[in-house]
Design an enzyme around this catalytic site. Sequence first.
Site, mmCIF file in Angstrom:
data_model
loop_
_atom_site.group_PDB
_atom_site.id
_atom_site.type_symbol
_atom_site.label_atom_id
_atom_site.label_comp_id
_atom_site.label_asym_id
_atom_site.label_seq_id
_atom_site.Cartn_x
_atom_site.Cartn_y
_atom_site.Cartn_z
ATOM 1 C CD GLU A 170 38.375 44.578 -45.306
ATOM 2 O OE1 GLU A 170 37.533 44.080 -44.549
ATOM 3 O OE2 GLU A 170 38.110 45.506 -46.101
ATOM 4 C CG ASN A 221 42.812 44.848 -51.063
ATOM 5 O OD1 ASN A 221 43.512 45.806 -51.376
ATOM 6 N ND2 ASN A 221 41.484 44.922 -51.010
ATOM 7 C CG HIS A 257 38.296 52.633 -48.029
ATOM 8 N ND1 HIS A 257 37.436 53.041 -49.022
ATOM 9 C CD2 HIS A 257 38.429 51.288 -48.169
ATOM 10 C CE1 HIS A 257 37.053 51.982 -49.738
ATOM 11 N NE2 HIS A 257 37.654 50.921 -49.249
ATOM 12 C CD GLU A 286 38.656 48.009 -51.239
ATOM 13 O OE1 GLU A 286 37.933 48.571 -50.399
ATOM 14 O OE2 GLU A 286 38.898 46.791 -51.237
ATOM 15 C CG ASP A 288 36.431 55.896 -50.529
ATOM 16 O OD1 ASP A 288 37.207 55.743 -49.575
ATOM 17 O OD2 ASP A 288 35.396 55.224 -50.683
HETATM 18 O O1 9MR Z 1 31.431 49.187 -51.194
HETATM 19 C C1 9MR Z 1 31.029 47.946 -50.658
HETATM 20 C C2 9MR Z 1 29.607 48.058 -50.109
HETATM 21 O O2 9MR Z 1 28.676 48.252 -51.164
HETATM 22 C C3 9MR Z 1 29.249 46.815 -49.309
HETATM 23 O O3 9MR Z 1 27.996 46.994 -48.690
HETATM 24 C C4 9MR Z 1 30.329 46.565 -48.279
HETATM 25 C C5 9MR Z 1 30.017 45.331 -47.455
HETATM 26 O O4 9MR Z 1 30.993 45.021 -46.565
HETATM 27 O O5 9MR Z 1 31.579 46.402 -48.913
HETATM 28 C C6 9MR Z 1 31.980 47.566 -49.541
HETATM 29 O O6 9MR Z 1 33.271 47.388 -50.107
HETATM 30 C C7 9MR Z 1 34.314 47.119 -49.169
HETATM 31 C C8 9MR Z 1 35.356 46.287 -49.881
HETATM 32 O O7 9MR Z 1 34.786 45.129 -50.439
HETATM 33 C C9 9MR Z 1 36.489 45.909 -48.964
HETATM 34 N N1 9MR Z 1 37.085 47.077 -48.352
HETATM 35 C C10 9MR Z 1 36.123 47.992 -47.712
HETATM 36 C C11 9MR Z 1 35.029 48.385 -48.697
HETATM 37 C C12 9MR Z 1 34.095 49.406 -48.063
HETATM 38 O O8 9MR Z 1 33.408 48.849 -46.986
#
Ligand code: 9MR
Length: 385
Positions: A170, A221, A257, A286, A288
């Site tokens: 990001e 990513n 996402h 990732e 969903d």
């Molecule tokens: O799924 C992850 C969640 O448990 C955490 O609280 C969160 C914190 O920012 O991150 C989530 O995973 C993220 C991933 O690392 C990067 N892309 C977005 C995902 C969803 O927020």
Amino acid sequence: MSHSRTKIGVAAVSAASVAAVALAGVAAQADPKEPTLGGEAPIDLKIGSAVWGQNELLDYDPDDPNEFQSILGSEFNSLTPENDMKWSELHPEPDVYDFSGADAIMEFAEANGQEVRGHTLLWHSQNPDWVNEAGGAWTCQEARDVLEDHVATVVGRYAGEIYEWDVANELIQDDWDEGGVKLRTEANPFLKACSEDPVALIGDVFRWAHEADPEAVLFLNDYNAEGINAKTDAYYDLAQELLADGAPLHGFGAQGHLSLMYGFDDSMQANFERFADLGLKVAVTEADVRMPLDENGDPTEEQIALQAERYDGMLQACLNVPACTSFTVWGFDDARSWVPGVFDEGYATIMTEEFEKKPAYFTLLESLTDATPGRSPRTPPGLNK
Ligand code: 9MR
């Protein structure tokens, strides 16, 4: 030109034909005779799930797995640490590393014959307090020293055991963010410290990771990075700049996402193709597909079918591009999905809270079963050195 290795029209047929079976409630099982997503996938494509090792795997006993562990171990041939390899978990204090959750994932993967995608080394989010606090005051050299030490320590610990790393996550903000599409030089403490030449720092993070593990395929990513848009145009430019500078960048990951509140961007395959044409691997990292639910917390039949189509749309974009090396879902069951904690939406994963397989699961399974390997095995990194 499309390098299609799937049959046309699979998505529509499978979504409808499997719905009845799935709605009747078929509990997921770790029966070795049952087909699995990973088992049906072409040999050159990994099918993964995110997992939070600290929460789910510390108590793992290979001889007595719980139901979640049993499905995780049998359904997928790749795992991504949902949180365990982020700075806040791994490196809570300047001189303190905690590898317990990450190690639990590595051990689980080894016990189950799975590969691991590392996630993530350079990100503006989930950094420990000491990084967030110090970040504002760092000189660029101080930031570089901290980051280099972290990358060498973490990537080095798992060298040879991680096939792909989301090195940078990001990095680029969206067009609706203040300032529009650009590198996150304010929010990311490392980029901020090196804001005079952030691309030089990014290139070096890839170099440090490559030095620590020359075999790992190193990715950029991001989210909202599925189709061709202003953000992925910026990534396309960044990737070219990094490659021209000799940085060992090997891959571009679209997180995937999605929400049914928005449409599906049909340019996803074309977007993957343009990054592949740069010599990069691509991946869905990732996936969903969330949706607003009714007052009882349920989706409609139409939403369930559309969810299957959207998941499959992302898989098709991957299957049709030989450079696509992995397709990962961000958790496979609704009970552990990050979505309800953040959005007023849900039902985002491919299995219910009771591990019932949704039509989305069966659609993916059917597409994977129909797919044929269309390319040689994963090219070792180093091409872009
Ligand atoms: O799924 C992850 C969640 O448990 C955490 O609280 C969160 C914190 O920012 O991150 C989530 O995973 C993220 C991933 O690392 C990067 N892309 C977005 C995902 C969803 O927020």
